[in-house]
Design a protein around this motif. Structure first.
Motif, mmCIF file in Angstrom:
data_model
loop_
_atom_site.group_PDB
_atom_site.id
_atom_site.type_symbol
_atom_site.label_atom_id
_atom_site.label_comp_id
_atom_site.label_asym_id
_atom_site.label_seq_id
_atom_site.Cartn_x
_atom_site.Cartn_y
_atom_site.Cartn_z
ATOM 1 N N GLN A 20 0.826 -1.101 -0.012
ATOM 2 C CA GLN A 20 0.036 -0.031 0.024
ATOM 3 C C GLN A 20 0.935 1.303 0.107
ATOM 4 O O GLN A 20 1.736 1.259 0.601
ATOM 5 C CB GLN A 20 -0.834 0.130 1.241
ATOM 6 C CG GLN A 20 -2.033 -0.988 1.180
ATOM 7 C CD GLN A 20 -3.437 -0.484 0.635
ATOM 8 O OE1 GLN A 20 -3.639 0.749 0.913
ATOM 9 N NE2 GLN A 20 -3.825 -1.492 -0.153
ATOM 10 N N ILE A 21 0.518 2.453 -0.733
ATOM 11 C CA ILE A 21 0.871 3.936 -0.588
ATOM 12 C C ILE A 21 0.457 4.415 0.769
ATOM 13 O O ILE A 21 -0.995 4.337 0.886
ATOM 14 C CB ILE A 21 0.660 4.715 -1.562
ATOM 15 C CG1 ILE A 21 1.656 4.060 -2.900
ATOM 16 C CG2 ILE A 21 1.008 5.928 -1.114
ATOM 17 C CD1 ILE A 21 1.373 4.664 -4.205
ATOM 18 N N ASP A 45 -7.279 1.586 -5.480
ATOM 19 C CA ASP A 45 -6.005 0.467 -5.911
ATOM 20 C C ASP A 45 -4.898 0.726 -4.871
ATOM 21 O O ASP A 45 -3.979 1.182 -5.577
ATOM 22 C CB ASP A 45 -6.082 0.139 -7.109
ATOM 23 C CG ASP A 45 -5.409 1.383 -7.766
ATOM 24 O OD1 ASP A 45 -5.732 2.441 -7.274
ATOM 25 O OD2 ASP A 45 -4.753 1.559 -8.861
ATOM 26 N N VAL A 47 -4.051 2.607 -2.126
ATOM 27 C CA VAL A 47 -3.657 3.828 -1.245
ATOM 28 C C VAL A 47 -4.446 4.211 -0.144
ATOM 29 O O VAL A 47 -5.508 3.927 -0.219
ATOM 30 C CB VAL A 47 -3.839 4.878 -2.153
ATOM 31 C CG1 VAL A 47 -3.396 6.346 -1.528
ATOM 32 C CG2 VAL A 47 -3.048 4.927 -3.528
ATOM 33 N N LEU A 234 0.137 11.679 -4.087
ATOM 34 C CA LEU A 234 0.216 10.723 -4.822
ATOM 35 C C LEU A 234 1.323 10.581 -5.995
ATOM 36 O O LEU A 234 1.896 9.671 -5.949
ATOM 37 C CB LEU A 234 -1.067 10.497 -5.547
ATOM 38 C CG LEU A 234 -2.437 10.273 -4.809
ATOM 39 C CD1 LEU A 234 -3.715 10.320 -5.720
ATOM 40 C CD2 LEU A 234 -2.419 8.925 -4.383
ATOM 41 N N ARG A 235 1.606 11.838 -6.067
ATOM 42 C CA ARG A 235 2.875 12.084 -7.273
ATOM 43 C C ARG A 235 4.127 11.804 -6.485
ATOM 44 O O ARG A 235 4.994 10.807 -6.912
ATOM 45 C CB ARG A 235 2.787 13.422 -7.747
ATOM 46 C CG ARG A 235 2.118 13.617 -8.829
ATOM 47 C CD ARG A 235 1.552 15.300 -9.107
ATOM 48 N NE ARG A 235 2.799 16.014 -9.239
ATOM 49 C CZ ARG A 235 3.215 16.352 -10.453
ATOM 50 N NH1 ARG A 235 2.586 16.059 -11.407
ATOM 51 N NH2 ARG A 235 4.287 17.031 -10.541
ATOM 52 N N TYR A 239 2.369 7.013 -7.419
ATOM 53 C CA TYR A 239 1.084 6.627 -7.954
ATOM 54 C C TYR A 239 1.116 7.320 -9.260
ATOM 55 O O TYR A 239 0.877 8.477 -9.263
ATOM 56 C CB TYR A 239 0.010 7.011 -6.978
ATOM 57 C CG TYR A 239 -1.315 6.173 -7.527
ATOM 58 C CD1 TYR A 239 -1.585 5.052 -7.206
ATOM 59 C CD2 TYR A 239 -1.945 7.193 -8.265
ATOM 60 C CE1 TYR A 239 -2.841 4.439 -7.621
ATOM 61 C CE2 TYR A 239 -3.161 6.620 -8.654
ATOM 62 C CZ TYR A 239 -3.704 5.084 -8.303
ATOM 63 O OH TYR A 239 -4.787 4.733 -8.997
ATOM 64 N N GLN A 241 -1.483 7.086 -11.798
ATOM 65 C CA GLN A 241 -2.635 6.928 -12.559
ATOM 66 C C GLN A 241 -3.781 8.028 -12.520
ATOM 67 O O GLN A 241 -3.715 8.824 -11.486
ATOM 68 C CB GLN A 241 -3.628 5.542 -12.213
ATOM 69 C CG GLN A 241 -2.755 4.262 -12.435
ATOM 70 C CD GLN A 241 -2.520 3.881 -13.790
ATOM 71 O OE1 GLN A 241 -3.179 4.365 -14.599
ATOM 72 N NE2 GLN A 241 -1.223 3.427 -13.902
#
Length: 252
Positions: A20-21, A45, A47, A234-235, A239, A241
């Motif tokens: 997991q992030i 998905d 995080v 996220l960046r 991640y 997407q």
């Protein structure tokens, strides 16, 4: 019952949360909105968010907001083991405008050396750069002193606030009561032909459900505190997407 009656079972082990992030959210003690808002926007998905709190004082003043800086290190130190968190997020827009990214990172690195850190303003500045934005309208919930300080901070970063509106609320635990409908109405009211985007700071406002609607109504990107912070987190965590339903920012 004694230990001789306890059956010892063999556990099957996997990687736990290692796939997991994990975003380590450092939220304010008065904040009951940010986790709710971020989880509505999280990709499904892999995080997740793990949160802790720092003490904040009311009313909203520049002095009280700057007082957050020294608490960042202690809050981050509560996450054990430290490598379980991929990126930290300090969840205060006005605080992250008044306290520089360099100062926030220096405080964080006192207890978590080398850790990645974002915040609503860090994410917003990067978002403006990513989208080529230099002129904005801004809608805040803050008293005038804090809103004016935000305008000055943005100007120093090369962002001109062409038009500005405020709900003028002095206690951040009351900001959560502002309805999404009034955010939409106010955002439309301060839009003008010479701005390139609408910026809605403050992690106390419930904005996740209004971003797409506001973008459609004003025909311009809408950047909000939670959205910009999550986008940058996220960046930083790798991640790759795009996400749909929360504005143009998540598609670039």
């Amino acid at each position: 019952m004694n230990s001789s009656t306890i059956t010892h079972m063999e556990a099957q082990l996997d990687g736990g949360m290692s796939e997991q992030i994990v975003i380590g959210l450092i939220a304010l003690s008065t904040d009951v909105v940010t986790e709710y808002e971020l989880r509505k926007m999280l990709p499904s998905d892999g995080v997740s968010i793990s949160a802790t709190r720092i003490k904040t004082q009311n009313p909203l003043t520049i002095e009280n907001l700057r007082g957050h800086a020294h608490e960042i290190a202690e809050a981050a130190d509560l996450f054990i083991p430290r490598e379980s968190v991929n990126v930290f997020a300090y969840g205060c827009t006005s605080g992250s405008a008044l306290i520089s990214q360099n100062v926030l990172e220096a405080e964080l690195h006192r207890t978590v050396p080398g850790a990645k850190l974002t915040s609503p303003m860090t994410g917003a500045y990067k978002a403006f750069t990513q989208l080529g934005i230099t002129k904005i309208s801004m809608l805040t919930p803050y008293p005038d002193e804090v809103t004016e300080a935000m305008i000055d901070c943005l100007a120093q970063a090369g962002i001109t606030v062409v038009s500005c509106g405020s709900f003028h609320i002095e206690n951040d635990y009351e900001i959560i009561n502002v309805t999404p409908e009034s955010i939409i109405a106010a955002g439309e009211a301060i839009n003008s032909a010479d701005v390139e985007a609408l910026f809605i700071p403050c992690t106390g406002l419930r904005t996740s459900t209004v971003i797409d609607s506001l973008e459609a109504r004003i025909g311009k990107p809408v950047i909000t505190a939670h959205q910009a912070m999550l986008w940058d987190a996220l960046r930083l965590a790798g991640y790759p997407q795009p996400l749909s339903g929360f504005g143009k920012l998540f598609t670039v």
